[in-house]
Design a protein around this motif. Structure first.
Motif, mmCIF file in Angstrom:
data_model
loop_
_atom_site.group_PDB
_atom_site.id
_atom_site.type_symbol
_atom_site.label_atom_id
_atom_site.label_comp_id
_atom_site.label_asym_id
_atom_site.label_seq_id
_atom_site.Cartn_x
_atom_site.Cartn_y
_atom_site.Cartn_z
ATOM 1 N N ARG A 62 0.860 -1.183 0.000
ATOM 2 C CA ARG A 62 0.000 0.000 0.000
ATOM 3 C C ARG A 62 0.891 1.226 0.000
ATOM 4 N N GLY A 63 0.716 2.061 -1.007
ATOM 5 C CA GLY A 63 1.452 3.316 -1.082
ATOM 6 C C GLY A 63 0.655 4.427 -0.419
ATOM 7 N N ASP A 64 1.352 5.423 0.064
ATOM 8 C CA ASP A 64 0.688 6.555 0.710
ATOM 9 C C ASP A 64 -0.248 7.266 -0.257
ATOM 10 N N ARG A 65 0.202 7.454 -1.486
ATOM 11 C CA ARG A 65 -0.615 8.128 -2.498
ATOM 12 C C ARG A 65 -0.754 7.319 -3.785
ATOM 13 N N SER A 66 0.139 6.384 -3.997
ATOM 14 C CA SER A 66 0.178 5.688 -5.290
ATOM 15 C C SER A 66 -0.834 4.565 -5.429
ATOM 16 N N GLY A 115 13.903 1.600 2.379
ATOM 17 C CA GLY A 115 13.036 2.578 3.022
ATOM 18 C C GLY A 115 11.632 2.452 2.456
ATOM 19 N N GLN A 116 11.102 3.568 1.960
ATOM 20 C CA GLN A 116 9.756 3.556 1.389
ATOM 21 C C GLN A 116 9.754 3.172 -0.092
ATOM 22 N N GLU A 117 10.924 2.940 -0.673
ATOM 23 C CA GLU A 117 11.001 2.529 -2.067
ATOM 24 C C GLU A 117 10.947 1.004 -2.150
ATOM 25 N N VAL A 118 9.983 0.503 -2.909
ATOM 26 C CA VAL A 118 9.794 -0.934 -3.063
ATOM 27 C C VAL A 118 9.712 -1.253 -4.547
ATOM 28 N N THR A 119 10.509 -2.220 -4.984
ATOM 29 C CA THR A 119 10.453 -2.688 -6.357
ATOM 30 C C THR A 119 9.726 -4.023 -6.391
ATOM 31 N N LEU A 120 8.693 -4.093 -7.243
ATOM 32 C CA LEU A 120 7.948 -5.323 -7.447
ATOM 33 C C LEU A 120 8.091 -5.745 -8.903
ATOM 34 N N SER A 121 8.101 -7.052 -9.145
ATOM 35 C CA SER A 121 8.034 -7.575 -10.500
ATOM 36 C C SER A 121 6.690 -8.272 -10.679
ATOM 37 N N ASN A 122 6.300 -8.455 -11.931
ATOM 38 C CA ASN A 122 5.015 -9.099 -12.251
ATOM 39 C C ASN A 122 3.901 -8.523 -11.384
ATOM 40 N N CYS A 123 3.724 -7.230 -11.503
ATOM 41 C CA CYS A 123 2.884 -6.455 -10.587
ATOM 42 C C CYS A 123 1.559 -6.057 -11.220
ATOM 43 N N ARG A 124 0.507 -6.112 -10.393
ATOM 44 C CA ARG A 124 -0.815 -5.608 -10.771
ATOM 45 C C ARG A 124 -1.250 -4.560 -9.758
ATOM 46 N N ASP A 126 6.441 5.355 -2.351
ATOM 47 C CA ASP A 126 5.780 5.817 -1.129
ATOM 48 C C ASP A 126 5.150 4.687 -0.316
ATOM 49 N N ALA A 127 5.816 3.543 -0.257
ATOM 50 C CA ALA A 127 5.249 2.384 0.447
ATOM 51 C C ALA A 127 5.122 2.661 1.943
ATOM 52 N N VAL A 128 3.934 2.398 2.464
ATOM 53 C CA VAL A 128 3.698 2.551 3.897
ATOM 54 C C VAL A 128 3.314 1.227 4.546
ATOM 55 N N GLU A 129 3.046 0.203 3.707
ATOM 56 C CA GLU A 129 2.646 -1.091 4.233
ATOM 57 C C GLU A 129 3.007 -2.174 3.215
ATOM 58 N N ILE A 130 3.606 -3.256 3.695
ATOM 59 C CA ILE A 130 3.922 -4.415 2.863
ATOM 60 C C ILE A 130 3.406 -5.638 3.606
ATOM 61 N N ILE A 131 2.550 -6.425 2.940
ATOM 62 C CA ILE A 131 1.948 -7.597 3.574
ATOM 63 C C ILE A 131 2.271 -8.818 2.725
ATOM 64 N N SER A 132 2.848 -9.836 3.329
ATOM 65 C CA SER A 132 3.101 -11.068 2.580
ATOM 66 C C SER A 132 1.783 -11.800 2.360
ATOM 67 N N CYS A 133 1.676 -12.485 1.232
ATOM 68 C CA CYS A 133 0.441 -13.169 0.852
ATOM 69 C C CYS A 133 0.544 -14.673 1.090
#
Length: 99
Positions: free
Chosen positions: A12-16, A28-37, A75-82
Motif C-alpha cells: 500500500r502506497g501513501d498516495r500511489s 526505506g519507502q522505495e519498493v520494487t515489485l516484478s510481475n505487478c498488478r 511511497d510504500a507505507v505497508e507491505i503484507i506477505s500473501c
C-alpha cells in the motif's frame, strides 16, 4: 520479520495505491515489485490484510489491472506477505482494462 526477496506481497502506497506482485527490493519507502498488478478496486475482502490472507470471495467484482514486468513504488507505507490461498485467488481475477 524481514521480508524476503521473491515472495508475493501486497504493497500500500501513501498516495500511489495498492499493488500485488513479487518483492524484488526494498529501500526505506522505495519498493520494487516484478510481475505487478495495481489493485484498483476489490470486493469480497474487508481490507488489504484480509485480501493478503484469504484472497477475494468476489473475484468478478474486483478491478485488478494488467501485469507490468516491474514497478518502483516510491511511497510504500505497508507491505503484507500473501498466503498461497490469497495468491491463487488474486491471480485468478481477470484483467481489468479499457478497450
Amino acid at each position: 520479520m524481514i521480508m524476503q526477496k521473491g515472495i508475493k506481497v501486497i504493497v500500500r502506497g501513501d498516495r500511489s495505491g495498492v499493488f500485488f506482485g513479487t518483492l524484488e527490493e526494498r529501500n526505506g519507502q522505495e519498493v520494487t515489485l516484478s510481475n505487478c498488478r495495481r489493485i484498483w478496486y476489490w470486493d469480497g475482502a474487508a481490507s488489504i490484510s484480509q485480501l493478503a490472507v484469504d484472497g477475494t470471495s468476489k473475484p468478478e467484482e474486483c478491478k485488478f489491472t494488467v501485469v507490468v514486468s516491474e514497478i518502483l513504488i516510491l511511497d510504500a507505507v505497508e507491505i503484507i506477505s500473501c498466503t498461497d490461498r490469497a495468491i491463487k485467488s488474486i491471480e485468478s481475477v481477470r484483467i481489468w482494462k479499457i478497450g
